[in-house]
Design a protein around this motif. Structure first.
Motif, PDB file in Angstrom:
ATOM      1  N   LEU A 122       0.805  -1.209   0.000  1.00 49.33           N
ATOM      2  CA  LEU A 122       0.000   0.000   0.000  1.00 49.33           C
ATOM      3  C   LEU A 122       0.843   1.266   0.000  1.00 49.33           C
ATOM      4  N   SER A 123       0.384   2.243  -0.766  1.00 45.22           N
ATOM      5  CA  SER A 123       1.024   3.546  -0.802  1.00 45.22           C
ATOM      6  C   SER A 123       0.424   4.448   0.272  1.00 45.22           C
ATOM      7  N   ILE A 124       0.991   5.631   0.428  1.00 45.59           N
ATOM      8  CA  ILE A 124       0.438   6.595   1.367  1.00 45.59           C
ATOM      9  C   ILE A 124      -0.999   6.945   0.986  1.00 45.59           C
ATOM     10  N   ALA A 125      -1.257   7.093  -0.307  1.00 48.87           N
ATOM     11  CA  ALA A 125      -2.617   7.395  -0.771  1.00 48.87           C
ATOM     12  C   ALA A 125      -3.577   6.266  -0.398  1.00 48.87           C
ATOM     13  N   ASP A 126      -3.125   5.022  -0.537  1.00 45.23           N
ATOM     14  CA  ASP A 126      -3.957   3.876  -0.150  1.00 45.23           C
ATOM     15  C   ASP A 126      -4.280   3.921   1.342  1.00 45.23           C
ATOM     16  N   LEU A 127      -3.288   4.239   2.152  1.00 46.23           N
ATOM     17  CA  LEU A 127      -3.497   4.290   3.593  1.00 46.23           C
ATOM     18  C   LEU A 127      -4.509   5.368   3.961  1.00 46.23           C
ATOM     19  N   ARG A 128      -4.388   6.530   3.350  1.00 49.75           N
ATOM     20  CA  ARG A 128      -5.339   7.609   3.644  1.00 49.75           C
ATOM     21  C   ARG A 128      -6.767   7.189   3.289  1.00 49.75           C
ATOM     22  N   ALA A 129      -6.922   6.452   2.186  1.00 46.88           N
ATOM     23  CA  ALA A 129      -8.256   5.981   1.796  1.00 46.88           C
ATOM     24  C   ALA A 129      -8.792   4.952   2.787  1.00 46.88           C
ATOM     25  N   LEU A 130      -7.933   4.040   3.219  1.00 46.45           N
ATOM     26  CA  LEU A 130      -8.360   3.005   4.165  1.00 46.45           C
ATOM     27  C   LEU A 130      -8.753   3.591   5.512  1.00 46.45           C
ATOM     28  N   MET A 131      -8.138   4.704   5.875  1.00 40.00           N
ATOM     29  CA  MET A 131      -8.473   5.345   7.150  1.00 40.00           C
ATOM     30  C   MET A 131      -9.930   5.775   7.215  1.00 40.00           C
ATOM     31  N   LEU A 132     -10.551   5.988   6.058  1.00 41.62           N
ATOM     32  CA  LEU A 132     -11.943   6.438   6.005  1.00 41.62           C
ATOM     33  C   LEU A 132     -12.935   5.294   6.157  1.00 41.62           C
ATOM     34  N   GLU A 133     -12.435   4.045   6.078  1.00 36.92           N
ATOM     35  CA  GLU A 133     -13.317   2.891   6.214  1.00 36.92           C
ATOM     36  C   GLU A 133     -13.769   2.728   7.666  1.00 36.92           C
ATOM     37  N   PRO A 134     -14.978   2.215   7.901  1.00 38.28           N
ATOM     38  CA  PRO A 134     -15.492   2.102   9.274  1.00 38.28           C
ATOM     39  C   PRO A 134     -14.854   0.982  10.097  1.00 38.28           C
ATOM     40  N   ALA A 145     -11.324  -1.822  10.679  1.00 40.03           N
ATOM     41  CA  ALA A 145      -9.887  -1.941  10.471  1.00 40.03           C
ATOM     42  C   ALA A 145      -9.608  -2.641   9.142  1.00 40.03           C
ATOM     43  N   PRO A 146      -8.551  -2.264   8.438  1.00 36.59           N
ATOM     44  CA  PRO A 146      -8.266  -2.872   7.135  1.00 36.59           C
ATOM     45  C   PRO A 146      -7.649  -4.256   7.228  1.00 36.59           C
ATOM     46  N   ALA A 147      -7.196  -4.650   8.411  1.00 31.74           N
ATOM     47  CA  ALA A 147      -6.586  -5.975   8.581  1.00 31.74           C
ATOM     48  C   ALA A 147      -6.860  -6.471   9.990  1.00 31.74           C
ATOM     49  N   SER A 148      -7.072  -7.762  10.115  1.00 28.99           N
ATOM     50  CA  SER A 148      -7.380  -8.378  11.409  1.00 28.99           C
ATOM     51  C   SER A 148      -7.215  -9.881  11.266  1.00 28.99           C
ATOM     52  N   ALA A 164       1.183  12.641  11.423  1.00 29.72           N
ATOM     53  CA  ALA A 164       0.919  12.006  12.716  1.00 29.72           C
ATOM     54  C   ALA A 164      -0.345  11.169  12.720  1.00 29.72           C
ATOM     55  N   ARG A 165      -1.407  11.643  12.075  1.00 29.22           N
ATOM     56  CA  ARG A 165      -2.670  10.909  12.142  1.00 29.22           C
ATOM     57  C   ARG A 165      -2.571   9.567  11.439  1.00 29.22           C
ATOM     58  N   VAL A 166      -1.796   9.481  10.367  1.00 25.76           N
ATOM     59  CA  VAL A 166      -1.615   8.215   9.662  1.00 25.76           C
ATOM     60  C   VAL A 166      -0.752   7.265  10.486  1.00 25.76           C
ATOM     61  N   LEU A 167       0.330   7.796  11.061  1.00 22.70           N
ATOM     62  CA  LEU A 167       1.223   6.956  11.852  1.00 22.70           C
ATOM     63  C   LEU A 167       0.509   6.416  13.090  1.00 22.70           C
ATOM     64  N   ASP A 168      -0.284   7.248  13.752  1.00 25.51           N
ATOM     65  CA  ASP A 168      -1.035   6.787  14.925  1.00 25.51           C
ATOM     66  C   ASP A 168      -2.053   5.724  14.538  1.00 25.51           C
ATOM     67  N   TRP A 169      -2.674   5.891  13.394  1.00 29.07           N
ATOM     68  CA  TRP A 169      -3.649   4.903  12.913  1.00 29.07           C
ATOM     69  C   TRP A 169      -2.979   3.563  12.635  1.00 29.07           C
ATOM     70  N   LEU A 170      -1.788   3.582  12.029  1.00 26.49           N
ATOM     71  CA  LEU A 170      -1.064   2.344  11.751  1.00 26.49           C
ATOM     72  C   LEU A 170      -0.765   1.580  13.033  1.00 26.49           C
ATOM     73  N   ARG A 171      -0.432   2.315  14.089  1.00 32.25           N
ATOM     74  CA  ARG A 171      -0.078   1.666  15.361  1.00 32.25           C
ATOM     75  C   ARG A 171      -1.282   1.033  16.046  1.00 32.25           C
ATOM     76  N   ARG A 172      -2.468   1.354  15.610  1.00 32.72           N
ATOM     77  CA  ARG A 172      -3.674   0.807  16.249  1.00 32.72           C
ATOM     78  C   ARG A 172      -4.301  -0.336  15.466  1.00 32.72           C
ATOM     79  N   ILE A 173      -3.779  -0.651  14.301  1.00 32.67           N
ATOM     80  CA  ILE A 173      -4.350  -1.738  13.496  1.00 32.67           C
ATOM     81  C   ILE A 173      -4.134  -3.079  14.214  1.00 32.67           C
ATOM     82  N   PRO A 174      -5.179  -3.874  14.402  1.00 37.80           N
ATOM     83  CA  PRO A 174      -5.068  -5.117  15.185  1.00 37.80           C
ATOM     84  C   PRO A 174      -4.484  -6.283  14.400  1.00 37.80           C
ATOM     85  N   ALA A 175      -3.396  -6.032  13.694  1.00 36.67           N
ATOM     86  CA  ALA A 175      -2.738  -7.061  12.891  1.00 36.67           C
ATOM     87  C   ALA A 175      -1.340  -6.551  12.567  1.00 36.67           C
ATOM     88  N   PRO A 176      -0.435  -7.438  12.151  1.00 35.46           N
ATOM     89  CA  PRO A 176       0.918  -6.983  11.807  1.00 35.46           C
ATOM     90  C   PRO A 176       0.918  -5.980  10.657  1.00 35.46           C
TER      91      PRO A 176
END
Length: 325
Positions: A4-16, A18-21, A42-54
């Motif tokens: 995933l690119s940065i653009a992909d991550l920003r899009a996934l952040m809008l999903e209700p 988590a993108p991986a579990s 910061a908002r993207v990096l904080d979101w990555l740290r909260r994803i419940p998967a590697p």
């Protein structure tokens, strides 16, 4: 395989959700770090740290983005190897990275509690039960003498693991003997230095598989670890302790000695964290002891990949302090 690119991550952040579990078809997230040099939103990096998967950074080191991920690998081929392992053990892999994220924020004692709770949750999980169903228990070799030999020479206490035929596996007998010896070192003010070695071809192959899951239930096993975890005592003795390891140092066979203030390896020593293949995570303190020596990402890679590293790599990473012999 989607990286995933940065653009992909920003899009996934809008999903209700988590993108991986571990409960979803996508059990990990791969991030293109090669194309994200200097990215520090910061908002993207904080979101990555909260994803419940590697979350795995792939490619060049992108600084803040790479550090926000759980593992950093050099290329897509390395990512594919991790993806295969994670897909086979998604619950354990997810629990591992979440535990490492947590223990890095805690003091050592609190980190050990967090690790034990996570380990206990997996002991009742489907992945560990599946491993137990196909694992055939064998008889332990018959060995005499104390499981841990104790020798006192003035202000120095020497401990030697003494189950060489069983590769000094960390059985209940070995654990209890270590607890007794380390407690002596703690309460006796006359002991100024402590060294720990092992007999036989290796230091220790870790927890004895014959005893895996032998506690009455996971909650009782957690309570036992709270009372009798050798690594906790070794951490209290770290400043005056040197551990000498050789040959195989697997699972608790490196998690325990990594608590020592000084860890010395022979050139033939090698190190491995295999617990994920059992549907578990390191449970002898490794998410604390090893992570404090080599960092969260390298610890995650060791545990997720299950691969061995040799003494030279261990010294380069800081897992061991010196190579002798």
């Amino acid at each position: 395989m989607d990286v995933l690119s940065i653009a992909d991550l920003r899009a996934l952040m809008l999903e209700p959700v988590a993108p991986a579990s571990p409960l979803l078809p996508r059990s990990l997230l791969l991030v293109d770090s090669a194309a994200a040099q200097g990215f520090d939103e910061a908002r993207v990096l904080d979101w990555l740290r909260r994803i419940p998967a590697p979350v795995i950074a792939v490619g060049g080191d992108a600084g803040p983005l790479s550090r926000a991920c759980d593992v950093h690998v050099p290329d897509v081929e390395a990512a594919k190897r991790l993806r295969k392992i994670i897909a086979e053990h998604p619950l354990a892999a997810s629990t591992l990275v979440q535990t490492l994220r947590l223990t890095q924020k805690l003091d050592a004692d609190s980190g050990l509690v967090a690790e034990s709770l996570a380990y206990a949750s997996l002991q009742n999980g489907a992945e560990f039960r599946r491993w137990r169903q196909v694992h055939e228990a064998t008889s332990a070799p018959d060995e005499s003498g104390a499981a841990v030999e104790i020798e006192r020479d003035g202000e120095r206490l020497s401990l030697t693991l003494n189950r060489p035929l069983n590769h000094n596996a960390m059985t209940v007998e070995m654990r209890d003997a270590l607890i007794e010896a380390l407690t002596l070192a703690l309460v006796d003010d006359g002991i100024r230095s402590l060294d720990i070695r092992a007999k036989g071809r290796c230091f220790s192959t870790g927890g004895d598989l014959r005893e895996f899951g032998s506690a009455p239930d996971p909650s009782t096993a957690h309570a036992v670890r709270g009372l009798a975890l050798p690594g906790r005592l070794l951490a209290m003795l770290a400043e005056r302790t040197t551990v000498y390891v050789h040959g195989a140092c697997i699972g608790s066979g490196i998690e325990f000695p990594a608590f020592a203030g000084r860890l010395v390896a022979t050139r033939d020593a090698w190190f491995q964290l295999p617990e994920l293949r059992y549907g578990l995570i390191p449970g002898a303190g490794g998410t604390v002891s090893i992570a404090r020596r080599i960092g969260r990402q390298r610890t995650a890679w060791l545990a997720l990949s299950g691969q061995r590293i040799d003494a030279r790599t261990a010294k380069l990473w800081g897992l061991v302090d010196a190579i002798e012999g």
